[in-house]
Design an enzyme around this catalytic site. Structure first.
Site, PDB file in Angstrom:
ATOM      1  N   MET A 174    -107.494 -39.378  46.119  1.00  0.00           N
ATOM      2  CA  MET A 174    -108.709 -38.507  46.440  1.00  0.00           C
ATOM      3  C   MET A 174    -109.721 -38.757  45.805  1.00  0.00           C
ATOM      4  SD  MET A 174    -106.758 -34.878  46.675  1.00  0.00           S
ATOM      5  CE  MET A 174    -105.279 -34.415  47.155  1.00  0.00           C
TER       6      MET A 174
ATOM      7  N   MET B 158    -100.707 -34.798  59.125  1.00  0.00           N
ATOM      8  CA  MET B 158    -101.088 -33.558  58.280  1.00  0.00           C
ATOM      9  C   MET B 158    -100.957 -32.156  58.979  1.00  0.00           C
ATOM     10  SD  MET B 158    -102.012 -35.256  55.327  1.00  0.00           S
ATOM     11  CE  MET B 158    -102.409 -33.814  54.641  1.00  0.00           C
TER      12      MET B 158
ATOM     13  N   HIS C  37     -94.525 -40.395  46.839  1.00  0.00           N
ATOM     14  CA  HIS C  37     -96.123 -40.303  47.572  1.00  0.00           C
ATOM     15  C   HIS C  37     -96.955 -39.877  46.666  1.00  0.00           C
ATOM     16  CE1 HIS C  37     -98.202 -39.034  51.118  1.00  0.00           C
ATOM     17  NE2 HIS C  37     -98.743 -37.847  50.525  1.00  0.00           N
TER      18      HIS C  37
ATOM     19  N   ASP D  20     -96.867 -33.982  56.204  1.00  0.00           N
ATOM     20  CA  ASP D  20     -97.203 -33.709  54.696  1.00  0.00           C
ATOM     21  C   ASP D  20     -98.213 -32.329  54.731  1.00  0.00           C
ATOM     22  OD1 ASP D  20     -98.353 -34.152  52.262  1.00  0.00           O
ATOM     23  OD2 ASP D  20     -99.430 -35.896  52.651  1.00  0.00           O
ATOM     24  N   GLY D  21     -97.654 -31.168  53.877  1.00  0.00           N
ATOM     25  CA  GLY D  21     -98.337 -30.284  53.699  1.00  0.00           C
ATOM     26  C   GLY D  21     -97.586 -29.061  53.932  1.00  0.00           C
TER      27      GLY D  21
ATOM     28  N   SER E 257     -94.430 -35.594  46.421  1.00  0.00           N
ATOM     29  CA  SER E 257     -95.708 -36.019  46.152  1.00  0.00           C
ATOM     30  C   SER E 257     -96.075 -35.411  44.575  1.00  0.00           C
ATOM     31  CB  SER E 257     -96.669 -34.990  46.885  1.00  0.00           C
ATOM     32  OG  SER E 257     -97.978 -35.103  46.464  1.00  0.00           O
TER      33      SER E 257
ATOM     34  N   HIS F 142    -101.155 -42.360  49.803  1.00  0.00           N
ATOM     35  CA  HIS F 142    -101.911 -41.633  50.754  1.00  0.00           C
ATOM     36  C   HIS F 142    -103.606 -41.782  50.286  1.00  0.00           C
ATOM     37  CE1 HIS F 142    -102.591 -37.397  52.864  1.00  0.00           C
ATOM     38  NE2 HIS F 142    -103.403 -38.547  53.248  1.00  0.00           N
TER      39      HIS F 142
ATOM     40  N   ASP G 217    -101.064 -39.326  46.224  1.00  0.00           N
ATOM     41  CA  ASP G 217    -102.336 -38.882  46.719  1.00  0.00           C
ATOM     42  C   ASP G 217    -103.655 -39.265  46.285  1.00  0.00           C
ATOM     43  OD1 ASP G 217    -101.272 -37.075  49.091  1.00  0.00           O
ATOM     44  OD2 ASP G 217    -100.223 -36.133  47.544  1.00  0.00           O
TER      45      ASP G 217
ATOM     46  N   GLY H 158     -94.806 -31.518  47.681  1.00  0.00           N
ATOM     47  CA  GLY H 158     -95.201 -31.374  46.449  1.00  0.00           C
ATOM     48  C   GLY H 158     -94.688 -30.344  45.658  1.00  0.00           C
TER      49      GLY H 158
ATOM     50  N   MET I  64    -106.830 -40.772  50.569  1.00  0.00           N
ATOM     51  CA  MET I  64    -107.828 -39.771  51.220  1.00  0.00           C
ATOM     52  C   MET I  64    -109.432 -40.411  50.459  1.00  0.00           C
ATOM     53  SD  MET I  64    -105.411 -36.582  50.900  1.00  0.00           S
ATOM     54  CE  MET I  64    -104.351 -37.265  49.711  1.00  0.00           C
TER      55      MET I  64
END
Ligand code: DX5
Ligand code: ZN
Length: 251
Positions: free
Chosen positions: A43, A143, A39, A181-182, A14, A72, A41, A203, A74
């Protein structure tokens, strides 16, 4: 499914944990280190309580890497931005069902741009949310933290959900990647893999490590200093079913 399947894991670092002042170099380094997907992200400060970056960053990085862009979202709403992300070079667009009233329509829209479509399940979101749209889904992302920030602790409560999704995906009539993820790190990756994940988003564990290639190797379960059991903890990965470009079949 045979234990310790030889199918290769997909590793998707990520970019959120990269050095934002050196994004071009970071992307080149992660590709050279053996990443499979990048990946990204996105946001909006509205769907999640953080703001990252948008399609302009994808467009700037697109000429500098051949890695599939696993995007991804968000953000809320999603539909008005699908074309912009497609034009910026996204390969996969993943959305949260909570981001809009018509998940099925949003997946159709993503597919209509020739992109792989993904659904992201928050920790409290049930797997039934995606069950009746499975024909439009190429990736399901579980997630294992609440979305919005890197560096959070892995939620083991999601492991039975990953296992249930593995059963759902194995019964589907086309390939669907099962991603997590996470909080994915060498200590937690084997848990997710054993539950049935075939794709790891990470990440901090990759971009926060001094040696990206070693970090990716560790996530694959084959650290150079592997002791007994390392590399054989996975019981159910079946691969993503997507090819090396991340495009796969079944679209
Ligand atoms: C969180 C993002 C993740 C994040 C993961 O909202 O979706 O992709 O970058 O970060 P780590 O691996 O540090 O938990
Ligand atoms: Zn993410």
């Amino acid at each position: 499914m045979s234990p310790d399947s030889a199918r290769r894991l997909t590793i998707a670092p990520s970019l959120l944990a990269a050095d934002f002042a050196r994004l071009r170099d970071e992307v080149a380094a992660i590709e050279a280190a053996g990443a499979d997907w990048l990946h990204l992200d996105i946001m909006d400060g509205h769907f999640v309580p953080n703001i990252s970056f948008g399609p302009a960053i994808l467009k700037s990085l697109r000429p500098h890497t051949g890695l599939p862009f696993d995007v991804h979202l968000m953000i809320e709403p999603v539909d008005p931005y699908v074309a912009a992300f497609a034009e910026a070079g996204a390969n996969h667009l993943l959305l949260h069902p909570e981001a809009g009233p018509h998940l099925h329509r949003s997946l159709q829209l993503i597919r209509s741009h020739g992109l792989k479509a993904g659904v992201v399940l928050n920790p409290a979101t049930p797997i039934e949310t995606v069950a009746w749209a499975l024909d439009l889904v190429d990736i399901i992302l579980v997630m294992t933290v609440n979305p919005g920030f890197g560096g959070q602790a892995f939620l083991p409560s999601q492991l039975p959900k990953i296992a249930a999704l593995r059963r759902m995906i194995d019964a589907a009539d086309h390939p669907i990647a099962l991603a997590v993820d996470g909080g994915i790190a060498p200590a937690t990756a084997p848990l997710a893999i054993a539950a049935g994940a075939d794709t790891l988003v990470a990440g901090t564990a990759v971009f926060g490590a001094p040696d990206y290639a070693a970090a990716i190797t560790s996530l694959r379960g084959r650290p150079a200093h592997a002791g007994p059991g390392n590399g054989s903890t996975s019981s159910g990965p079946t691969g993503t079913g997507l090819d090396s470009t991340g495009q796969g079949g079944g679209g």
